[in-house]
Design a protein around this motif. Structure first.
Motif, PDB file in Angstrom:
ATOM      1  N   ILE A 437       0.842  -1.197   0.000  1.00 27.73           N
ATOM      2  CA  ILE A 437       0.000   0.000   0.000  1.00 27.73           C
ATOM      3  C   ILE A 437       0.879   1.249   0.000  1.00 27.73           C
ATOM      4  CG2 ILE A 437      -1.625   1.342   1.384  1.00 27.73           C
ATOM      5  CD1 ILE A 437      -2.905  -1.260   2.274  1.00 27.73           C
ATOM      6  N   VAL A 438       1.926   1.235   0.806  1.00 26.60           N
ATOM      7  CA  VAL A 438       2.842   2.377   0.864  1.00 26.60           C
ATOM      8  C   VAL A 438       3.546   2.570  -0.475  1.00 26.60           C
ATOM      9  CG1 VAL A 438       4.925   3.270   1.961  1.00 26.60           C
ATOM     10  CG2 VAL A 438       3.183   2.153   3.341  1.00 26.60           C
ATOM     11  N   SER A 439       4.060   1.478  -1.048  1.00 35.70           N
ATOM     12  CA  SER A 439       4.823   1.600  -2.293  1.00 35.70           C
ATOM     13  C   SER A 439       3.946   2.029  -3.462  1.00 35.70           C
ATOM     14  CB  SER A 439       5.506   0.273  -2.619  1.00 35.70           C
ATOM     15  OG  SER A 439       4.546  -0.747  -2.865  1.00 35.70           O
ATOM     16  N   GLN A 440       2.689   1.584  -3.494  1.00 38.06           N
ATOM     17  CA  GLN A 440       1.819   1.940  -4.616  1.00 38.06           C
ATOM     18  C   GLN A 440       1.362   3.391  -4.559  1.00 38.06           C
ATOM     19  OE1 GLN A 440       2.759  -1.030  -6.295  1.00 38.06           O
ATOM     20  NE2 GLN A 440       0.981  -0.265  -7.369  1.00 38.06           N
ATOM     21  N   LEU A 441       1.365   3.991  -3.389  1.00 38.39           N
ATOM     22  CA  LEU A 441       0.921   5.375  -3.248  1.00 38.39           C
ATOM     23  C   LEU A 441       2.076   6.347  -3.081  1.00 38.39           C
ATOM     24  CD1 LEU A 441      -2.215   4.971  -0.939  1.00 38.39           C
ATOM     25  CD2 LEU A 441      -2.142   5.239  -3.412  1.00 38.39           C
ATOM     26  N   THR A 442       3.301   5.879  -3.240  1.00 38.03           N
ATOM     27  CA  THR A 442       4.476   6.724  -3.089  1.00 38.03           C
ATOM     28  C   THR A 442       4.940   7.200  -4.461  1.00 38.03           C
ATOM     29  OG1 THR A 442       5.174   5.514  -1.117  1.00 38.03           O
ATOM     30  CG2 THR A 442       6.822   6.869  -2.207  1.00 38.03           C
ATOM     31  N   GLY A 443       5.265   8.481  -4.551  1.00 38.65           N
ATOM     32  CA  GLY A 443       5.738   9.026  -5.816  1.00 38.65           C
ATOM     33  C   GLY A 443       4.614   9.687  -6.590  1.00 38.65           C
ATOM     34  N   ASP A 444       4.910  10.001  -7.844  1.00 41.33           N
ATOM     35  CA  ASP A 444       3.935  10.667  -8.715  1.00 41.33           C
ATOM     36  C   ASP A 444       3.028   9.631  -9.358  1.00 41.33           C
ATOM     37  OD1 ASP A 444       5.054  13.130  -8.152  1.00 41.33           O
ATOM     38  OD2 ASP A 444       6.490  13.001  -9.800  1.00 41.33           O
ATOM     39  N   ALA A 445       2.146   9.060  -8.548  1.00 30.87           N
ATOM     40  CA  ALA A 445       1.236   8.034  -9.047  1.00 30.87           C
ATOM     41  C   ALA A 445      -0.003   8.682  -9.662  1.00 30.87           C
ATOM     42  CB  ALA A 445       0.827   7.097  -7.910  1.00 30.87           C
ATOM     43  N   ASP A 446      -0.457   8.079 -10.750  1.00 32.95           N
ATOM     44  CA  ASP A 446      -1.693   8.524 -11.382  1.00 32.95           C
ATOM     45  C   ASP A 446      -2.853   7.817 -10.692  1.00 32.95           C
ATOM     46  OD1 ASP A 446      -3.741   9.308 -12.959  1.00 32.95           O
ATOM     47  OD2 ASP A 446      -3.126   8.176 -14.739  1.00 32.95           O
ATOM     48  N   PHE A 447      -3.622   8.571  -9.913  1.00 35.19           N
ATOM     49  CA  PHE A 447      -4.665   7.958  -9.104  1.00 35.19           C
ATOM     50  C   PHE A 447      -5.865   7.492  -9.919  1.00 35.19           C
ATOM     51  CE2 PHE A 447      -2.210   9.969  -5.837  1.00 35.19           C
ATOM     52  CZ  PHE A 447      -2.334   9.108  -4.762  1.00 35.19           C
ATOM     53  N   ALA A 448      -5.813   7.668 -11.226  1.00 34.21           N
ATOM     54  CA  ALA A 448      -6.864   7.133 -12.077  1.00 34.21           C
ATOM     55  C   ALA A 448      -6.489   5.788 -12.669  1.00 34.21           C
ATOM     56  CB  ALA A 448      -7.184   8.120 -13.209  1.00 34.21           C
ATOM     57  N   SER A 449      -5.304   5.284 -12.334  1.00 34.86           N
ATOM     58  CA  SER A 449      -4.835   4.016 -12.892  1.00 34.86           C
ATOM     59  C   SER A 449      -5.056   2.886 -11.898  1.00 34.86           C
ATOM     60  CB  SER A 449      -3.343   4.113 -13.230  1.00 34.86           C
ATOM     61  OG  SER A 449      -2.582   4.254 -12.034  1.00 34.86           O
ATOM     62  N   PRO A 450      -5.192   1.653 -12.387  1.00 31.31           N
ATOM     63  CA  PRO A 450      -5.361   0.516 -11.470  1.00 31.31           C
ATOM     64  C   PRO A 450      -4.175   0.324 -10.540  1.00 31.31           C
ATOM     65  CG  PRO A 450      -5.932  -0.096 -13.727  1.00 31.31           C
ATOM     66  CD  PRO A 450      -5.300   1.260 -13.794  1.00 31.31           C
ATOM     67  N   GLU A 451      -2.966   0.680 -11.011  1.00 26.91           N
ATOM     68  CA  GLU A 451      -1.769   0.483 -10.194  1.00 26.91           C
ATOM     69  C   GLU A 451      -1.770   1.346  -8.933  1.00 26.91           C
ATOM     70  OE1 GLU A 451      -1.096  -0.941 -14.206  1.00 26.91           O
ATOM     71  OE2 GLU A 451      -1.751   1.002 -13.431  1.00 26.91           O
ATOM     72  N   ALA A 452      -2.470   2.471  -8.957  1.00 30.15           N
ATOM     73  CA  ALA A 452      -2.590   3.304  -7.759  1.00 30.15           C
ATOM     74  C   ALA A 452      -3.845   2.959  -6.975  1.00 30.15           C
ATOM     75  CB  ALA A 452      -2.607   4.784  -8.146  1.00 30.15           C
ATOM     76  N   LEU A 453      -4.944   2.713  -7.670  1.00 32.02           N
ATOM     77  CA  LEU A 453      -6.203   2.394  -6.984  1.00 32.02           C
ATOM     78  C   LEU A 453      -6.152   1.044  -6.291  1.00 32.02           C
ATOM     79  CD1 LEU A 453      -8.792   3.657  -9.625  1.00 32.02           C
ATOM     80  CD2 LEU A 453      -8.271   4.690  -7.427  1.00 32.02           C
ATOM     81  N   VAL A 454      -5.212   0.181  -6.700  1.00 34.29           N
ATOM     82  CA  VAL A 454      -5.133  -1.126  -6.051  1.00 34.29           C
ATOM     83  C   VAL A 454      -4.804  -0.994  -4.576  1.00 34.29           C
ATOM     84  CG1 VAL A 454      -2.668  -1.484  -6.506  1.00 34.29           C
ATOM     85  CG2 VAL A 454      -4.177  -3.465  -6.327  1.00 34.29           C
ATOM     86  N   ALA A 455      -4.173   0.129  -4.180  1.00 36.24           N
ATOM     87  CA  ALA A 455      -3.860   0.332  -2.762  1.00 36.24           C
ATOM     88  C   ALA A 455      -5.132   0.368  -1.928  1.00 36.24           C
ATOM     89  CB  ALA A 455      -3.059   1.623  -2.576  1.00 36.24           C
ATOM     90  N   PHE A 456      -6.207   0.922  -2.474  1.00 34.89           N
ATOM     91  CA  PHE A 456      -7.467   0.977  -1.730  1.00 34.89           C
ATOM     92  C   PHE A 456      -8.111  -0.401  -1.638  1.00 34.89           C
ATOM     93  CE2 PHE A 456      -6.761   5.211  -3.444  1.00 34.89           C
ATOM     94  CZ  PHE A 456      -6.936   5.995  -2.320  1.00 34.89           C
ATOM     95  N   ALA A 457      -7.980  -1.202  -2.689  1.00 39.78           N
ATOM     96  CA  ALA A 457      -8.486  -2.571  -2.623  1.00 39.78           C
ATOM     97  C   ALA A 457      -7.701  -3.383  -1.601  1.00 39.78           C
ATOM     98  CB  ALA A 457      -8.409  -3.228  -4.000  1.00 39.78           C
ATOM     99  N   LEU A 458      -6.384  -3.179  -1.554  1.00 36.98           N
ATOM    100  CA  LEU A 458      -5.571  -3.849  -0.536  1.00 36.98           C
ATOM    101  C   LEU A 458      -5.959  -3.372   0.859  1.00 36.98           C
ATOM    102  CD1 LEU A 458      -2.059  -3.651  -2.250  1.00 36.98           C
ATOM    103  CD2 LEU A 458      -3.539  -5.656  -2.080  1.00 36.98           C
ATOM    104  N   GLY A 459      -6.173  -2.069   1.009  1.00 39.33           N
ATOM    105  CA  GLY A 459      -6.579  -1.543   2.304  1.00 39.33           C
ATOM    106  C   GLY A 459      -7.934  -2.076   2.736  1.00 39.33           C
TER     107      GLY A 459
END
Length: 485
Positions: A437-459
């Motif tokens: 969750i930390v790694s997927q939301l760290t940096g300039d992540a595009d919050f409209a992509s599955p790679e960033a939104l997956v952090a919420f599914a993990l949470g």
């Protein structure tokens, strides 16, 4: 007007209202005996000044960023979004340029009117921002500059309107409370009812916060599953995110690492914590208990980042020297499941020992006396009377410690590595749900992509797991707990 000044103004008006209320009711004492003490009349005015003003202030500060963001986003439109970018990244540039304009104005490099004038030349603003230490990238366009100027103007107007509204409410409350200050007014009842409502609001804050967290997780999780199939998320055994596309986001390697590390941590914490609790409650004298129990509970006050550094710099190299290439050859690096599990187990010892100690001490002394009267020894009494009576509470303490282990992050990040794999070797590097969750939301992540939104599914998955453990622990405690007189 800065928010700090606004708060001080409201507090000053509340203080003035408190003093004015006391003075008014004291001067009106000749017209009849007041219903309440003078302080209640003062607090009535102070509450009417502070509560509405601060409620509007808090709500305004929460709502204004959303309104400004929506207005600026609508002004930009889709034409301002270059190929390969998203509106979220463009808005990040807008905020950065707006902060640069504020810095340039504060340093005197450009006037406030020039920073807000949409007709200001783009090259001139670029030069002024460069002097202020803000370098604009090639992706910053005149449209972004105009949006940044709009952002500043809307925020400035919003802060001005907020200052006027809050100050007006505070003054209205002051006048209202002052007019009410008469001997017949039931100030004590009004103040007590207001305090009751504030206490109820404070008690409801935790529940409302939990509801907000849950709805936030649910909303973003639904958005994620609209972009990435739930069947692959729960059915895949590969975790390979790639912001360039073609990601495989299977949760099972992360769940396996989470549970594996938690099991090792509980294997360390439960025996040591339980034995420590039995010793402190049944064998230790008052003097030993007086210093041993606080010393043991010091472990609970150590920050988890310190435990993580301990795992990285001490435990990992120690295990590597024994199980590494120079030893048994089972371990390739200091970061491994065993490293994180051992350190996390040390962290959980005070959770198990303190709760178990309190539960064992809650067993009535009459049970011990009855066992001793039947000829049982101390060890037999502990094994056959005390521990069975305290078992439901001890199980609940263990499950609560398990919830703490599942949600741990820093020890895992520093001690377990970052490899998402399914392996039975405890000396392999693995990772957990929280670390990803930390790694997927760290940096300039595009919050409209599955790679960033997956952090919420993990949470959301982690939330359901820990909630289930906590509910099960409460169920065990309530169902099997014996009530003693």
């Amino acid at each position: 007007m800065p928010v700090t000044w606004l708060v001080f103004i409201v507090l000053a008006l509340a203080l003035a209202g408190f003093v004015a209320g006391r003075v008014r009711i004291d001067s009106a004492a000749g017209a009849g005996r007041p219903h309440s003490l003078p302080n209640y009349y003062g607090w009535n005015i102070a509450i009417k000044v502070m509560v509405p003003a601060f409620l509007v202030l808090i709500c305004w500060l929460i709502v204004q960023p959303f309104v400004v963001n929506g207005a600026v986003t609508a002004r930009l439109g889709d034409n301002a979004v270059p190929d390969g970018s998203t509106i979220g990244l463009v808005m990040s540039d807008v905020r950065r340029v707006a902060e640069g304009l504020d810095a340039a104005v504060s340093q005197g490099l450009m006037g406030a009117d020039q920073a807000s004038d949409l007709r200001t030349e783009f090259t001139n603003v670029r030069d002024r921002l460069a002097e202020a230490g803000v370098a604009l990238g090639s992706n910053v366009t005149p449209q972004v500059l105009g949006a940044a100027q709009t952002w500043r103007a809307l925020n400035a107007n919003g802060m001005l309107l907020m200052s006027v509204a809050v100050t007006a409410l505070a003054l209205a409350g002051l006048v209202w409370g002052y007019v009410q200050t008469t001997p017949d007014f039931r100030a004590r009842n009004t103040v007590e009812n207001a305090l009751r409502i504030m206490l109820l609001a404070a008690a409801s804050l935790a529940i409302l916060t939990t509801i907000g967290i849950v709805f936030s997780l649910i909303g973003n999780t639904i958005k994620f599953f609209s972009l990435y199939p739930a069947s692959e998320f729960f059915g895949s055994f590969t975790w390979s995110p790639s912001f360039g596309g073609g990601s495989e986001l299977g949760i099972w390697p992360l769940l396996w690492g989470t549970l594996y590390i938690s099991v090792i941590a509980l294997t360390v914490a439960v025996p040591i914590g339980l034995f420590a609790a039995v010793y402190l409650s049944e064998y230790a004298g008052p003097r030993m208990r007086a210093w041993a129990k606080p010393m043991l509970e010091v472990l609970a006050g150590i920050p988890t980042i310190v435990y993580g550094l301990f795992a990285l710099l001490t435990v990992g190299p120690l295990l590597l020297s024994v199980f590494g290439r120079d030893g048994l050859g089972w371990m390739q690096a200091g970061t491994a499941v065993m490293t994180a599990g051992l350190v996390m187990g040390i962290m959980l010892i005070p959770f198990v020992s303190s709760l178990s100690d309190d539960i064992i001490n809650a067993v009535p002394q009459s049970l011990r006396d009855g066992s001793y009267g039947l000829g049982a020894t101390k060890s037999e009494t502990i094994k056959q009377v005390i521990l069975p009576a305290a078992l439901p509470g001890i199980v609940g303490a263990i499950l609560l410690a398990a919830s703490r282990a599942i949600g741990e992050t820093m020890i895992v990040v520093l001690g377990a590595g970052a490899a998402a794999r399914l392996s039975l070797n405890p000396f392999d590097a693995m990772t957990t749900v929280t670390a990803k969750i930390v790694s997927q939301l760290t940096g300039d992540a595009d919050f409209a992509s599955p790679e960033a939104l997956v952090a919420f599914a993990l949470g959301m998955t982690l939330f359901v797991m820990t909630l289930g453990l906590n509910v099960f622990a409460l169920y065990i405690v309530r169902k099997y707990r014996e009530q003693y007189e």
